[in-house]
Write an enzyme that holds these catalytic residues in place. Structure first.
Site, PDB file in Angstrom:
ATOM      1  N   ARG A 171     -10.791  -2.480   9.810  1.00  0.00           N
ATOM      2  CA  ARG A 171     -11.638  -2.585  10.806  1.00  0.00           C
ATOM      3  C   ARG A 171     -12.215  -1.447  11.465  1.00  0.00           C
ATOM      4  NH1 ARG A 171      -8.960  -7.433  13.520  1.00  0.00           N
ATOM      5  NH2 ARG A 171      -9.079  -6.421  15.579  1.00  0.00           N
ATOM      6  N   LYS A 173      -9.131   5.225  -1.426  1.00  0.00           N
ATOM      7  CA  LYS A 173      -9.032   4.724  -2.776  1.00  0.00           C
ATOM      8  C   LYS A 173      -8.524   5.421  -4.008  1.00  0.00           C
ATOM      9  CE  LYS A 173     -11.037   1.238  -6.249  1.00  0.00           C
ATOM     10  NZ  LYS A 173     -11.860   0.500  -6.322  1.00  0.00           N
ATOM     11  N   ARG A 210     -13.749  -4.344 -10.645  1.00  0.00           N
ATOM     12  CA  ARG A 210     -13.998  -5.781 -10.282  1.00  0.00           C
ATOM     13  C   ARG A 210     -15.267  -6.234  -9.865  1.00  0.00           C
ATOM     14  NH1 ARG A 210     -11.951  -8.195  -5.216  1.00  0.00           N
ATOM     15  NH2 ARG A 210     -11.263 -10.111  -5.625  1.00  0.00           N
TER      16      ARG A 210
END
Length: 325
Positions: free
Chosen positions: A318, A188, A123
């Site tokens: 976060r 990922k 992307r």
């Protein structure tokens, strides 16, 4: 185009992970041992780890199962009686670009997979690390008669389908990440890239690509610059057959019902739902609690009791809530 038949034949011979002497290989190919060494150097550039031991010869650091059309077809026939419409590309710049360049010739559902991508992309134009035979690089074409607007949320649907296939074949808790990734243990595992060709009011030509980490070793840290995971060993030919079948079924459903039909499934698979995240849109950082997605595929972010949809951007946990594993 450069003839790669001999380097590819050499990989096939070495794929068993056993030692193969340079002398025997030279006889097999009808060339000198220096010629064999030239092929070895080339396939090392494709990301294969090869050792050379005096008196024994060449050996791959680990065996690899190569993609084989006859095996994929055999598996696929257990799911569907439709045409396979699939191509294996041993070496290609990009599976997505390959299909984009052939749009005028393709029928919906045509797909391809590569052993190695020389210019794989993710992307926002990012480079995608694509070593030979370690992972799966897969793309499918689909013609959406309703036009480009009908493709809204498609990357989310593709993520759901691939996550379910990987869960079925591996037994692992694969999760989806808005808008286009798969995660395993907060790392990922795979990326999805959906590219469109077509103008507003016209037919949309959609190419859906995915890169899935299976047995990746020593990635280039200049390219892979975030925490990543491997799925581990899996029969890649069976994986391709499953993806072909389930993606085609999902696309037929998506054409008729849109993203709405997949919302509940997304909520079950969402890696970030109910967790504190930060949303990055350009230089702007927005903090909140992820609350899933809406029917348009927008991220729902809760701040001070109010939920706001966001279409663009990227999210991450976060820092104060990142797993220490």
């Amino acid at each position: 185009m450069r003839d790669l038949s001999n380097p590819l034949k050499l990989i096939t011979l070495l794929s068993d992970g056993e030692f193969h002497s340079g002398e025997e290989l030279a006889i097999e190919f009808g060339i000198t041992r220096a010629g064999i060494n030239k092929y070895i150097k080339l396939i090392k550039q494709w990301g294969l780890e090869i050792t050379s031991t005096q008196g024994k010869g060449y050996q791959l650091a680990y065996p690899i199962d190569l993609l084989m059309i006859d095996k994929i077809e055999q598996y696929y026939r257990t799911f569907s009686h439709s045409a396979l419409d699939f191509e294996i590309l041993p070496v290609i710049d990009s599976t997505n670009q390959y299909l984009l360049d052939k749009i005028g010739e393709l029928q919906s559902g045509f797909a391809c997979a590569a052993e190695y991508q020389q210019a794989g992309r993710g992307r926002r134009g990012r480079q995608w690390f694509s070593p030979f035979g370690s992972n799966l690089y897969f793309s499918m074409y689909w013609r959406l008669e309703q036009g480009p607007a009908a493709a809204m949320g498609l990357s989310l649907v593709i993520g759901i389908v691939i996550a379910n296939v990987l869960r079925q074949l591996s037994g692992q808790e694969i999760k989806v990440k808005w808008p286009n990734d798969l995660y395993l243990n907060d790392k990922k595992l795979a990326g999805i890239l959906v590219e469109l060709a077509g103008k507003t009011g016209d037919v949309a030509h959609v190419v859906m690509g995915s890169g899935i980490n299976l047995m990746m070793h020593n990635p280039d840290h200049d390219i892979v610059n975030q925490a990543w995971a491997n799925l581990g060993y899996i029969d890649r030919n069976l994986l391709v057959a499953n993806l072909l079948n389930q993606l085609r079924e999902a696309m037929c459903c998506f054409e008729q019902q849109g993203l709405h039909a997949f919302i509940d499934e997304w909520m079950l698979l969402d890696n970030f739902v109910g967790r504190p995240v930060k949303l990055l849109i350009g230089d702007k950082i927005i903090k909140g609690i992820a609350r899933g997605i809406n029917d348009q595929g927008a991220l729902l972010l809760e701040q001070d009791g109010h939920i706001t949809p966001y279409i663009g951007g990227e999210i991450s946990l976060r820092a104060d809530h990142v797993s220490k594993d």
